[in-house]
Motif scaffolding. Structure first.
Motif, PDB file in Angstrom:
ATOM      1  N   ARG A   1       0.838  -1.204   0.000  1.00 40.73           N
ATOM      2  CA  ARG A   1       0.000   0.000   0.000  1.00 40.73           C
ATOM      3  C   ARG A   1       0.875   1.257   0.000  1.00 40.73           C
ATOM      4  O   ARG A   1       0.580   2.235  -0.681  1.00 40.73           O
ATOM      5  CB  ARG A   1      -0.930  -0.007   1.222  1.00 40.73           C
ATOM      6  N   LEU A   2       1.975   1.190   0.760  1.00 37.15           N
ATOM      7  CA  LEU A   2       2.878   2.344   0.861  1.00 37.15           C
ATOM      8  C   LEU A   2       3.509   2.678  -0.488  1.00 37.15           C
ATOM      9  O   LEU A   2       3.683   3.846  -0.832  1.00 37.15           O
ATOM     10  CB  LEU A   2       3.970   1.986   1.888  1.00 37.15           C
ATOM     11  N   ARG A   3       3.858   1.650  -1.255  1.00 34.28           N
ATOM     12  CA  ARG A   3       4.553   1.905  -2.520  1.00 34.28           C
ATOM     13  C   ARG A   3       3.592   2.204  -3.669  1.00 34.28           C
ATOM     14  O   ARG A   3       4.021   2.674  -4.729  1.00 34.28           O
ATOM     15  CB  ARG A   3       5.469   0.730  -2.868  1.00 34.28           C
ATOM     16  N   ALA A   4       2.292   1.914  -3.468  1.00 30.68           N
ATOM     17  CA  ALA A   4       1.347   1.989  -4.592  1.00 30.68           C
ATOM     18  C   ALA A   4       1.310   3.357  -5.294  1.00 30.68           C
ATOM     19  O   ALA A   4       1.309   3.403  -6.536  1.00 30.68           O
ATOM     20  CB  ALA A   4      -0.049   1.570  -4.134  1.00 30.68           C
ATOM     21  N   PRO A   5       1.301   4.493  -4.569  1.00 33.61           N
ATOM     22  CA  PRO A   5       1.252   5.775  -5.301  1.00 33.61           C
ATOM     23  C   PRO A   5       2.495   6.010  -6.159  1.00 33.61           C
ATOM     24  O   PRO A   5       2.386   6.494  -7.297  1.00 33.61           O
ATOM     25  CB  PRO A   5       1.156   6.829  -4.179  1.00 33.61           C
ATOM     26  N   ALA A   6       3.678   5.637  -5.635  1.00 37.74           N
ATOM     27  CA  ALA A   6       4.912   5.806  -6.430  1.00 37.74           C
ATOM     28  C   ALA A   6       4.883   4.871  -7.635  1.00 37.74           C
ATOM     29  O   ALA A   6       5.288   5.247  -8.750  1.00 37.74           O
ATOM     30  CB  ALA A   6       6.139   5.530  -5.560  1.00 37.74           C
TER      31      ALA A   6
ATOM     32  N   ILE B   1      10.236   9.820  -5.727  1.00 38.50           N
ATOM     33  CA  ILE B   1       9.589   9.876  -4.417  1.00 38.50           C
ATOM     34  C   ILE B   1       9.689  11.288  -3.843  1.00 38.50           C
ATOM     35  O   ILE B   1      10.774  11.873  -3.756  1.00 38.50           O
ATOM     36  CB  ILE B   1      10.213   8.848  -3.458  1.00 38.50           C
ATOM     37  N   ARG B   2       8.523  11.794  -3.518  1.00 40.16           N
ATOM     38  CA  ARG B   2       8.409  13.206  -3.131  1.00 40.16           C
ATOM     39  C   ARG B   2       8.888  13.444  -1.698  1.00 40.16           C
ATOM     40  O   ARG B   2       8.874  12.527  -0.875  1.00 40.16           O
ATOM     41  CB  ARG B   2       6.944  13.635  -3.250  1.00 40.16           C
ATOM     42  N   ARG B   3       9.216  14.709  -1.439  1.00 42.86           N
ATOM     43  CA  ARG B   3       9.635  15.077  -0.067  1.00 42.86           C
ATOM     44  C   ARG B   3       8.566  14.695   0.952  1.00 42.86           C
ATOM     45  O   ARG B   3       8.853  14.306   2.069  1.00 42.86           O
ATOM     46  CB  ARG B   3       9.897  16.586   0.009  1.00 42.86           C
ATOM     47  N   SER B   4       7.303  14.818   0.526  1.00 45.37           N
ATOM     48  CA  SER B   4       6.201  14.561   1.462  1.00 45.37           C
ATOM     49  C   SER B   4       6.002  13.066   1.739  1.00 45.37           C
ATOM     50  O   SER B   4       5.321  12.704   2.695  1.00 45.37           O
ATOM     51  CB  SER B   4       4.901  15.145   0.896  1.00 45.37           C
ATOM     52  N   GLU B   5       6.590  12.198   0.908  1.00 44.42           N
ATOM     53  CA  GLU B   5       6.390  10.749   1.080  1.00 44.42           C
ATOM     54  C   GLU B   5       7.405  10.202   2.091  1.00 44.42           C
ATOM     55  O   GLU B   5       8.261   9.369   1.775  1.00 44.42           O
ATOM     56  CB  GLU B   5       6.451  10.042  -0.278  1.00 44.42           C
ATOM     57  N   ARG B   6       7.258  10.674   3.299  1.00 36.89           N
ATOM     58  CA  ARG B   6       8.269  10.387   4.327  1.00 36.89           C
ATOM     59  C   ARG B   6       8.284   8.917   4.718  1.00 36.89           C
ATOM     60  O   ARG B   6       9.343   8.327   4.944  1.00 36.89           O
ATOM     61  CB  ARG B   6       7.997  11.242   5.572  1.00 36.89           C
ATOM     62  N   GLU B   7       7.100   8.330   4.827  1.00 39.74           N
ATOM     63  CA  GLU B   7       7.031   6.949   5.299  1.00 39.74           C
ATOM     64  C   GLU B   7       7.692   5.995   4.292  1.00 39.74           C
ATOM     65  O   GLU B   7       8.443   5.084   4.680  1.00 39.74           O
ATOM     66  CB  GLU B   7       5.560   6.576   5.510  1.00 39.74           C
ATOM     67  N   LEU B   8       7.414   6.208   3.017  1.00 40.20           N
ATOM     68  CA  LEU B   8       8.014   5.357   1.984  1.00 40.20           C
ATOM     69  C   LEU B   8       9.529   5.539   1.978  1.00 40.20           C
ATOM     70  O   LEU B   8      10.290   4.569   1.928  1.00 40.20           O
ATOM     71  CB  LEU B   8       7.413   5.701   0.613  1.00 40.20           C
ATOM     72  N   GLN B   9       9.974   6.785   2.042  1.00 34.99           N
ATOM     73  CA  GLN B   9      11.421   7.029   2.043  1.00 34.99           C
ATOM     74  C   GLN B   9      12.088   6.366   3.243  1.00 34.99           C
ATOM     75  O   GLN B   9      13.138   5.721   3.121  1.00 34.99           O
ATOM     76  CB  GLN B   9      11.695   8.536   2.092  1.00 34.99           C
ATOM     77  N   ALA B  10      11.473   6.521   4.427  1.00 32.30           N
ATOM     78  CA  ALA B  10      12.082   5.955   5.640  1.00 32.30           C
ATOM     79  C   ALA B  10      12.155   4.433   5.544  1.00 32.30           C
ATOM     80  O   ALA B  10      13.162   3.818   5.924  1.00 32.30           O
ATOM     81  CB  ALA B  10      11.289   6.389   6.871  1.00 32.30           C
ATOM     82  N   ALA B  11      11.090   3.825   5.007  1.00 33.19           N
ATOM     83  CA  ALA B  11      11.095   2.358   4.883  1.00 33.19           C
ATOM     84  C   ALA B  11      12.202   1.914   3.927  1.00 33.19           C
ATOM     85  O   ALA B  11      12.912   0.926   4.185  1.00 33.19           O
ATOM     86  CB  ALA B  11       9.731   1.876   4.382  1.00 33.19           C
ATOM     87  N   LEU B  12      12.370   2.637   2.821  1.00 37.76           N
ATOM     88  CA  LEU B  12      13.423   2.272   1.870  1.00 37.76           C
ATOM     89  C   LEU B  12      14.806   2.428   2.500  1.00 37.76           C
ATOM     90  O   LEU B  12      15.662   1.543   2.379  1.00 37.76           O
ATOM     91  CB  LEU B  12      13.327   3.168   0.623  1.00 37.76           C
ATOM     92  N   ILE B  13      15.013   3.555   3.164  1.00 42.40           N
ATOM     93  CA  ILE B  13      16.343   3.817   3.743  1.00 42.40           C
ATOM     94  C   ILE B  13      16.683   2.753   4.790  1.00 42.40           C
ATOM     95  O   ILE B  13      17.791   2.207   4.802  1.00 42.40           O
ATOM     96  CB  ILE B  13      16.375   5.244   4.345  1.00 42.40           C
ATOM     97  N   ARG B  14      15.709   2.409   5.622  1.00 42.91           N
ATOM     98  CA  ARG B  14      15.972   1.362   6.633  1.00 42.91           C
ATOM     99  C   ARG B  14      16.268   0.031   5.959  1.00 42.91           C
ATOM    100  O   ARG B  14      17.167  -0.706   6.363  1.00 42.91           O
ATOM    101  CB  ARG B  14      14.782   1.226   7.587  1.00 42.91           C
TER     102      ARG B  14
END
Ligand SMILES: C[S@@+](CC[C@H](N)C(=O)[O-])C[C@H]1O[C@@H](n2cnc3c(N)ncnc32)[C@H](O)[C@@H]1O
Length: 297
Positions: free
Chosen positions: A10-15, A234-247
């Motif tokens: 669900r988190l990745r779906a918009p990207a 991935i947009r600046r506002s997509e914090r949750e997706l970015q954080a999941a990827l970085i982790r």
């Protein structure tokens, strides 16, 4: 529950949805069976996002068979497709699991009737049993980087035998770009890409080379090929997706890295997460979509 839980999908779906190459389904349409139901086989369907991305672009009468090994994900396909249908202004017939767009909602599809069925199926184990009879399109999204060369060769050879077009979306290609950049980015992503080659159940994974290998294998079986870049932006506002990827990347890189590099990678993760939190981080993740059409005999 497998490695890909519903929250992650669900988190990745918009990207995913922004990244997909919109022209490939349109290029495919003239090569689909005329005047008859299009039977689609979706490999590694997850919660069904590939159906929701393609059904309206393909139009006409469709019957999808969505295969996945994870029954938790399969159980969500109907509910998520119902929500999508209703949000799109389509009708949803729950007893037949059917989406209908009787009105010309879409500029290029006058009509859509799409029935879905799900089946638990282990693609790694049972590739030879793939239910390809009568299938007019084999498709997969965000799957191919997990598979091995021999599995992919087997898939392409089976599709060629029944002359089924193949449409794959969102195959990771190994490119990642960060803003702001850090000196360790390249080293981390190189380690992540080595990690991508680990066995994901299908034998040694193709990882970033999967799309190129598919193009070569399918061309050798007489397909013509169209490839598009379908990068996540991935947009600046997509914090949750970015954080999941970085982790996830930090964890993968640490599994690949020697003990002496562990602290540096942990520091990279902390700096990156802080940038995400401040809303000043953007990430591009390279993906490819591929359409393979069998040449005329
Ligand atoms: C990254 S997810 C993509 C899901 C979906 N196609 C999408 O784009 O949202 C990969 C999917 O492959 C499925 N998968 C992984 N190994 C599998 C196997 N051996 N047999 C069937 N499905 C598998 C996972 O359960 C998961 O749903």
């Amino acid at each position: 529950m497998g490695d890909f839980d519903a929250d992650w999908l669900r988190l990745r779906a918009p990207a995913d949805s922004r990244a997909r190459a919109a022209d490939l389904p349109l290029l495919l349409r003239p090569h689909l069976p005329k005047g008859q139901m299009l039977r689609v086989l979706d490999l590694g369907c997850g919660t069904g996002s590939n159906l929701r991305a393609l059904a309206s672009a393909l139009g006409g009468e469709q019957a999808w068979l969505c295969l996945d090994a994870d029954t938790d994900l399969l159980d969500r396909v109907a509910g998520e497709t119902q929500a999508w249908a209703q949000a799109s202004g389509f009708d949803w017939d729950a007893s037949n699991q059917r989406v209908t767009a009787a009105e010309p909602h879409l500029t290029y599809t006058p009509h859509l009737t799409c029935t879905l069925a799900t089946r638990r199926f282990d693609l790694a184990r049972d590739l030879a049993e793939l239910p390809l009879e009568g299938i007019g399109l084999v498709t997969a999204s965000a799957l191919l980087d997990l598979v091995s060369e021999s599995w992919l060769a087997g898939l392409v050879s089976q599709c060629a035998k029944v002359r089924a077009p193949i449409l794959t979306a969102l195959t990771y290609d190994g490119r990642v770009a960060f803003e702001p950049a850090l000196s360790l980015d390249r080293e981390v992503i190189e380690a992540v890409n080595r990690h991508q080659g680990r066995d994901k159940g299908f034998g040694p994974a193709l990882g970033p080379s999967a799309n190129g290998r598919l193009a070569i294998l399918a061309a050798a079986q007489g397909y013509w090929i169209e490839v598009r870049m379908s990068d996540w932006r991935i947009r600046r506002s997509e914090r949750e997706l970015q954080a999941a990827l970085i982790r996830g990347w930090s964890g993968a890189a640490r599994e690949e890295a020697p003990a002496s590099d562990q602290a540096e990678i942990a520091h990279w993760e902390a700096v990156r997460l802080a940038a995400v939190e401040r809303g000043c981080s953007r990430i591009i993740v390279g993906h490819r979509d591929l359409l393979a059409i069998p040449r005329r005999a």
